[in-house]
Design a protein around this motif. Structure first.
Motif, PDB file in Angstrom:
ATOM      1  N   SER A 114       0.810  -1.224   0.000  1.00 55.10           N
ATOM      2  CA  SER A 114       0.000   0.000   0.000  1.00 55.10           C
ATOM      3  C   SER A 114       0.842   1.273   0.000  1.00 55.10           C
ATOM      4  CB  SER A 114      -0.900   0.019   1.241  1.00 55.10           C
ATOM      5  OG  SER A 114      -0.096   0.065   2.417  1.00 55.10           O
ATOM      6  N   ARG A 116       1.905   2.552   2.625  1.00 57.18           N
ATOM      7  CA  ARG A 116       1.596   3.234   3.893  1.00 57.18           C
ATOM      8  C   ARG A 116       2.775   3.193   4.856  1.00 57.18           C
ATOM      9  NH1 ARG A 116      -3.726   1.185   6.793  1.00 57.18           N
ATOM     10  NH2 ARG A 116      -2.818   2.405   8.480  1.00 57.18           N
ATOM     11  N   GLU A 144      -3.353   7.452   8.202  1.00 55.98           N
ATOM     12  CA  GLU A 144      -3.148   6.438   7.151  1.00 55.98           C
ATOM     13  C   GLU A 144      -2.412   7.006   5.947  1.00 55.98           C
ATOM     14  OE1 GLU A 144      -6.731   4.248   6.376  1.00 55.98           O
ATOM     15  OE2 GLU A 144      -7.081   3.871   8.513  1.00 55.98           O
ATOM     16  N   THR A 146       0.726   7.651   3.309  1.00 55.36           N
ATOM     17  CA  THR A 146       1.789   6.848   2.711  1.00 55.36           C
ATOM     18  C   THR A 146       3.138   7.492   3.034  1.00 55.36           C
ATOM     19  OG1 THR A 146       1.813   8.093   0.655  1.00 55.36           O
ATOM     20  CG2 THR A 146       0.296   6.216   0.768  1.00 55.36           C
TER      21      THR A 146
END
Ligand SMILES: Cc1cc2nc3c(=O)[nH]c(=O)nc-3n(C[C@H](O)[C@H](O)[C@H](O)COP(=O)(O)OP(=O)(O)OC[C@H]3O[C@@H](n4cnc5c(N)ncnc54)[C@H](O)[C@@H]3O)c2cc1C
Length: 191
Positions: A114, A116, A144, A146
Motif C-alpha cells: 500500500s 503506507r 493512514e 503513505t
C-alpha cells in the motif's frame, strides 16, 4: 469502553484496547488512559463516542538518551500480515553548520503493497526533540498516510532547530527508495 455489564464502563490500564493497525490489544499507557476516560465519561452520561484507537506512541529518557516509537516495528508488521520494508538513517537534528548538531537514528517501516507508513522508532540525545519528532509519524500513521505523503508535509525549519528536510522526512526518503528498489534493511534481534 463498554463492558459486558450495561452500567459498567472501563478505561485505562484495566481495559483491553483498539490498536489502529493491529486491532485488539493491551497497551497500558497514560496517553491512552486519558482519552479512554473521556470516552467512557461521555458515554456514562448517555453519549455514543468511540475510542479512536491507539498506535502505541511512547517515549522514554535514559540518562542523556531519548528513545521513541509509534506504530509497528518491522517484526511486528510481518506478524500482522503486512509486507514491510524498513530503512535506517542518521540525519542531524539541525543544520550541521550551526553549533551543537547531533545525529538522530531513525528507523521507518512501510508497507510495500500500500505504500503506507507503518511505524517509526527514533533514538537521539536529549535536546534533539525526539519526543516531539515522533509525533509527526504518529499523526501520519493515524491519518493512514503513505511514505510519499510524509515527504510532502510542510514542516517548520530554521537552522538552529531543524533542516529543510525534517529528520523524519530524511528517514522517509531512505524508506521511499527502498520501497521502490526492493531492497530492505534486515532488522537486528530487537526488530
Ligand atoms: C513508573 C511508571 C511510569 C509510567 N510512565 C508513563 C509515561 O511516561 N507515559 C505514559 O503514557 N504512561 C506511563 N505510565 C503508565 C500510566 O501511568 C498508566 O497507563 C496510567 O496511569 C493508567 O491510568 P489508569 O487511570 O488506568 O490507572 P491509574 O493511574 O493506576 O489509576 C487507578 C487509580 O485507582 C485507584 N484504586 C485502585 N484500587 C482502588 C479501589 N479499590 N478503590 C478506589 N480506588 C482504587 C488507585 O489508587 C489509582 O489512583 C507509567 C506507569 C508507571 C507505573
Amino acid at each position: 469502553m463498554r463492558t459486558s455489564l450495561p452500567d459498567v464502563l472501563a478505561a485505562g490500564d484495566c481495559a483491553i484496547t483498539h490498536h489502529r493497525l493491529l486491532g485488539e490489544t493491551y497497551l497500558p499507557l497514560g496517553t491512552t488512559a486519558h482519552k479512554q476516560g473521556r470516552v467512557a465519561g461521555e458515554n456514562a452520561l448517555g453519549g455514543s463516542r468511540e475510542f479512536a484507537g491507539s498506535l502505541g506512541t511512547q517515549v522514554v529518557k535514559l540518562f542523556d538518551l531519548v528513545a521513541a516509537r509509534t506504530g509497528l516495528r518491522h517484526t511486528e508488521a510481518v506478524a500482522a500480515g503486512f509486507e514491510p520494508v524498513s530503512a535506517v538513517a542518521h540525519p542531524e537534528d539541525h543544520k550541521a553548520y550551526y553549533p551543537g548538531a547531533q545525529a538522530i537514528e531513525t528507523r521507518l517501516t512501510g508497507d510495500r503493497r500500500s505504500g503506507r507508513l507503518l511505524g517509526v522508532q527514533l533514538l537521539g540525545r536529549r535536546g534533539s526533540e525526539v519526543a516531539k519528532r515522533i509525533d509527526i509519524p504518529a499523526t501520519a500513521i493515524f491519518a493512514e498516510m503513505t511514505v510519499e505523503d510524509v515527504l510532502d508535509l510542510d514542516l517548520s525549519y530554521t537552522p538552529p532547530l531543524g533542516s529543510p528536510w525534517e529528520a523524519i522526512q530524511v528517514g522517509a526518503q531512505e524508506l521511499a527508495r527502498r520501497l521502490v528498489d526492493g531492497s530492505w534493511y534486515v532488522p537486528n534481534a530487537l526488530g
